[in-house]
Design a protein around this motif. Structure first.
Motif, mmCIF file in Angstrom:
data_model
loop_
_atom_site.group_PDB
_atom_site.id
_atom_site.type_symbol
_atom_site.label_atom_id
_atom_site.label_comp_id
_atom_site.label_asym_id
_atom_site.label_seq_id
_atom_site.Cartn_x
_atom_site.Cartn_y
_atom_site.Cartn_z
ATOM 1 N N SER A 253 0.916 -1.228 -0.037
ATOM 2 C CA SER A 253 0.082 0.034 0.000
ATOM 3 C C SER A 253 0.887 1.002 -0.007
ATOM 4 C CB SER A 253 -0.997 0.066 1.243
ATOM 5 O OG SER A 253 -0.109 -0.057 2.344
ATOM 6 N N TYR A 254 0.347 2.396 -0.603
ATOM 7 C CA TYR A 254 1.044 3.602 -0.629
ATOM 8 C C TYR A 254 0.665 4.304 0.449
ATOM 9 C CZ TYR A 254 3.108 7.987 -2.256
ATOM 10 O OH TYR A 254 3.845 9.151 -2.368
ATOM 11 N N GLN A 255 1.713 5.085 0.970
ATOM 12 C CA GLN A 255 1.670 5.891 2.275
ATOM 13 C C GLN A 255 2.267 7.219 2.175
ATOM 14 O OE1 GLN A 255 2.773 4.269 6.265
ATOM 15 N NE2 GLN A 255 2.603 6.485 6.947
ATOM 16 N N GLU A 256 1.555 8.186 2.008
ATOM 17 C CA GLU A 256 2.053 9.755 1.976
ATOM 18 C C GLU A 256 2.425 10.207 3.205
ATOM 19 O OE1 GLU A 256 0.911 14.290 0.741
ATOM 20 O OE2 GLU A 256 -0.810 12.599 0.429
ATOM 21 N N ILE A 257 4.030 10.279 3.146
ATOM 22 C CA ILE A 257 4.676 11.059 4.480
ATOM 23 C C ILE A 257 4.407 12.394 4.203
ATOM 24 C CG2 ILE A 257 7.063 11.477 5.258
ATOM 25 C CD1 ILE A 257 8.102 9.095 3.693
ATOM 26 N N PRO A 258 3.898 12.971 5.598
ATOM 27 C CA PRO A 258 3.605 14.231 5.609
ATOM 28 C C PRO A 258 4.936 15.090 5.611
ATOM 29 C CG PRO A 258 2.662 13.206 7.638
ATOM 30 C CD PRO A 258 3.582 12.054 6.592
ATOM 31 N N ILE A 259 4.863 16.317 4.699
ATOM 32 C CA ILE A 259 5.935 16.935 4.381
ATOM 33 C C ILE A 259 7.040 17.413 5.459
ATOM 34 C CG2 ILE A 259 4.914 19.447 4.171
ATOM 35 C CD1 ILE A 259 7.115 17.572 1.566
ATOM 36 N N ALA A 260 5.980 17.815 6.608
ATOM 37 C CA ALA A 260 6.382 18.161 7.795
ATOM 38 C C ALA A 260 7.340 17.061 8.553
ATOM 39 C CB ALA A 260 5.426 18.573 9.173
ATOM 40 N N VAL A 261 7.110 15.864 8.506
ATOM 41 C CA VAL A 261 8.022 14.949 8.710
ATOM 42 C C VAL A 261 9.072 14.877 8.167
ATOM 43 C CG1 VAL A 261 8.199 12.354 8.739
ATOM 44 C CG2 VAL A 261 5.959 13.367 9.765
ATOM 45 N N ALA A 262 9.203 14.902 6.723
ATOM 46 C CA ALA A 262 10.094 14.998 5.629
ATOM 47 C C ALA A 262 11.209 15.996 5.998
ATOM 48 C CB ALA A 262 9.895 15.017 4.237
ATOM 49 N N ARG A 263 10.326 17.169 6.354
ATOM 50 C CA ARG A 263 11.442 18.578 6.748
ATOM 51 C C ARG A 263 12.310 18.120 7.816
ATOM 52 N NH1 ARG A 263 8.378 22.204 4.694
ATOM 53 N NH2 ARG A 263 9.858 22.806 3.239
ATOM 54 N N GLN A 264 11.640 17.391 8.993
ATOM 55 C CA GLN A 264 12.349 17.204 10.143
ATOM 56 C C GLN A 264 13.636 16.613 9.794
ATOM 57 O OE1 GLN A 264 9.556 15.158 12.680
ATOM 58 N NE2 GLN A 264 8.761 16.913 13.282
ATOM 59 N N GLN A 265 13.488 15.596 8.777
ATOM 60 C CA GLN A 265 14.843 14.871 8.439
ATOM 61 C C GLN A 265 15.808 15.624 7.621
ATOM 62 O OE1 GLN A 265 15.373 11.704 9.307
ATOM 63 N NE2 GLN A 265 13.556 11.766 10.535
ATOM 64 N N SER A 266 15.039 16.466 6.498
ATOM 65 C CA SER A 266 16.218 17.386 5.535
ATOM 66 C C SER A 266 15.146 18.302 4.934
ATOM 67 C CB SER A 266 16.651 16.458 4.602
ATOM 68 O OG SER A 266 17.146 17.072 3.379
ATOM 69 N N GLU A 267 15.577 19.646 5.046
ATOM 70 C CA GLU A 267 15.137 20.736 4.278
ATOM 71 C C GLU A 267 15.233 20.660 2.960
ATOM 72 O OE1 GLU A 267 13.330 24.423 3.835
ATOM 73 O OE2 GLU A 267 13.083 23.216 5.708
ATOM 74 N N ASP A 268 16.242 20.082 2.640
ATOM 75 C CA ASP A 268 16.504 19.959 1.312
ATOM 76 C C ASP A 268 15.774 18.866 0.522
ATOM 77 O OD1 ASP A 268 18.214 19.969 -1.431
ATOM 78 O OD2 ASP A 268 19.134 18.147 -0.673
ATOM 79 N N ALA A 269 15.434 17.761 1.165
ATOM 80 C CA ALA A 269 14.571 16.764 0.613
ATOM 81 C C ALA A 269 13.146 17.207 0.629
ATOM 82 C CB ALA A 269 14.699 15.404 1.464
ATOM 83 N N ALA A 270 12.795 18.053 1.786
ATOM 84 C CA ALA A 270 11.326 18.578 1.925
ATOM 85 C C ALA A 270 10.980 19.690 0.674
ATOM 86 C CB ALA A 270 11.275 19.254 3.246
ATOM 87 N N LEU A 271 12.099 20.433 0.349
ATOM 88 C CA LEU A 271 11.805 21.332 -0.777
ATOM 89 C C LEU A 271 11.693 20.469 -2.145
ATOM 90 C CD1 LEU A 271 14.504 24.006 0.089
ATOM 91 C CD2 LEU A 271 12.110 24.383 -0.029
ATOM 92 N N MET A 272 12.540 19.478 -2.087
ATOM 93 C CA MET A 272 12.251 18.821 -3.509
ATOM 94 C C MET A 272 10.953 18.055 -3.462
ATOM 95 S SD MET A 272 14.714 15.401 -4.496
ATOM 96 C CE MET A 272 14.206 14.360 -3.227
ATOM 97 N N PHE A 273 10.487 17.546 -2.380
ATOM 98 C CA PHE A 273 9.187 16.897 -2.390
ATOM 99 C C PHE A 273 8.041 18.010 -2.788
ATOM 100 C CE2 PHE A 273 11.129 13.710 0.680
ATOM 101 C CZ PHE A 273 11.444 12.707 -0.370
ATOM 102 N N GLU A 274 8.269 19.075 -2.170
ATOM 103 C CA GLU A 274 7.091 20.082 -2.399
ATOM 104 C C GLU A 274 7.119 20.557 -4.058
ATOM 105 O OE1 GLU A 274 6.995 22.410 1.836
ATOM 106 O OE2 GLU A 274 8.561 22.897 0.498
ATOM 107 N N TRP A 275 8.510 20.657 -4.660
ATOM 108 C CA TRP A 275 8.757 21.103 -5.949
ATOM 109 C C TRP A 275 8.348 19.791 -6.804
ATOM 110 C CZ3 TRP A 275 11.231 18.492 -9.898
ATOM 111 C CH2 TRP A 275 11.422 19.231 -11.058
ATOM 112 N N PHE A 276 8.318 18.343 -6.448
ATOM 113 C CA PHE A 276 7.730 17.309 -7.058
ATOM 114 C C PHE A 276 6.030 17.398 -7.252
ATOM 115 C CE2 PHE A 276 11.162 13.857 -5.803
ATOM 116 C CZ PHE A 276 11.858 14.544 -6.871
ATOM 117 N N ASP A 277 5.707 17.732 -6.000
ATOM 118 C CA ASP A 277 4.017 17.885 -6.136
ATOM 119 C C ASP A 277 3.564 19.173 -6.921
ATOM 120 O OD1 ASP A 277 1.466 17.593 -5.449
ATOM 121 O OD2 ASP A 277 1.729 18.751 -3.637
ATOM 122 N N ARG A 278 4.441 20.364 -6.902
ATOM 123 C CA ARG A 278 3.831 21.701 -7.468
ATOM 124 C C ARG A 278 4.325 21.611 -8.779
ATOM 125 N NH1 ARG A 278 7.015 24.259 -4.507
ATOM 126 N NH2 ARG A 278 8.700 25.106 -6.014
#
Length: 295
Positions: free
Chosen positions: A229-254
């Motif tokens: 099953s697919y589970q969406e990781i909340p962007i806030a959780v990704a941001r806790q791990q890495s701001e760089d990765a969070a910006l990338m995920f936001e760009w993927f979506d946008r």
């Protein structure tokens, strides 16, 4: 008749560099594999496959110039995760300068798709700074710019959840993302090396498939033979791990990558171009059992 090249591959013991080295060797080219760890298991595998393993470090210009002295092509890539982004840029510029000093006739630099489009993603921007330097060097170059790796599905940060039946990623379940198999990155770079003058001065964004996380999970379920099953990781959780990765995920979506996959397949028919299904069918899923036992 394709001329056999002598190619220096940097990052040769890593995922992408290793795929490039293997693809070149499979096509009969002579490969010099540059690594900081010539005694590593990955280096030994490359040597067994026919590569000449040479010790060197992108931060050590003299070692790169030495290694590049008798090659006609050089594949250059950096690793922001290992070196940090500023250091990746610094090393990339030094290594590109070394390629020029050594008289390399074709420099293939590995960037990332859309790095030239002001994404604001730090590890895209760090590669684009090297790109701009390469372009300004006045030597024959090609920019190889892959989309996201299909192998991210089984990356260290994904494999444990996947072994438990969950494919977790930080974009909405229906958001499509362009992906490419590592084997196709290797084959594409080999095609660039073989085409040589035809690709001088060009930049290629490339991908092999485009599908959502939900669609990937469905394919994984079919191929692995049990529900994923697919589970969406909340962007806030990704941001806790890495701001760089969070910006990338936001760009993927946008925004996301925008490779014309159909045109690419026509332009480079010599590359097999795995779909995600192709890749999943060929992958050795026994790693999931190993991940479970290690957990």
């Amino acid at each position: 008749m394709i001329s056999k090249r002598t190619i220096l591959v940097t990052g040769a013991t890593g995922q992408q560099g290793g795929a490039v080295a293997r693809a070149l060797l499979s096509k009969g080219h002579r490969v010099k594999a540059l690594t900081r760890k010539p005694d590593s298991e990955a280096a030994r595998h490359l040597a067994a496959a026919g590569a000449e393993v040479v010790a060197g470090d992108l931060a050590d210009t003299a070692s790169v110039v030495r290694a590049a002295g008798d090659v006609d092509t050089m594949f250059l890539m950096g690793n922001s995760y290992e070196a940090g982004m500023e250091e990746e840029t610094r090393q990339g510029i030094l290594a590109a300068d070394a390629a020029k000093a050594a008289g390399v006739g074709h420099l293939i630099y590995s960037s990332v798709a859309s790095a030239d489009k002001k994404t604001g993603i730090p590890h895209f921007d760090s590669k684009y700074l090297v790109e701009k330097h390469v372009v300004g060097l006045g030597i024959p170059y090609t920019i190889s710019a892959p989309a996201a790796f299909m192998e991210n599905v089984v990356a260290p940060w994904s494999i444990s959840a996947l072994s438990q039946g969950t494919y977790a990623f930080a974009v909405p379940p229906k958001r499509a993302l362009q992906l490419v198999a590592l084997a196709d990155i290797g084959a594409f770079v080999a095609a660039l090396a073989e085409r040589r003058e035809q690709v001088f001065g060009k930049r290629f964004d490339f991908a092999g498939d485009e599908l959502s996380g939900e669609e990937q999970a469905k394919i994984l379920s079919q191929v692995i033979g049990r529900p994923i099953s697919y589970q969406e990781i909340p962007i806030a959780v990704a941001r806790q791990q890495s701001e760089d990765a969070a910006l990338m995920f936001e760009w993927f979506d946008r925004v996301g990558y925008d490779v014309d996959i159909g045109a690419l397949r026509k332009e480079f028919p010599e590359v097999r171009w795995h779909s995600f299904t192709d890749w999943a069918r060929e992958f050795d899923w026994s790693v999931l059992g190993q991940a479970t036992s290690a957990a």
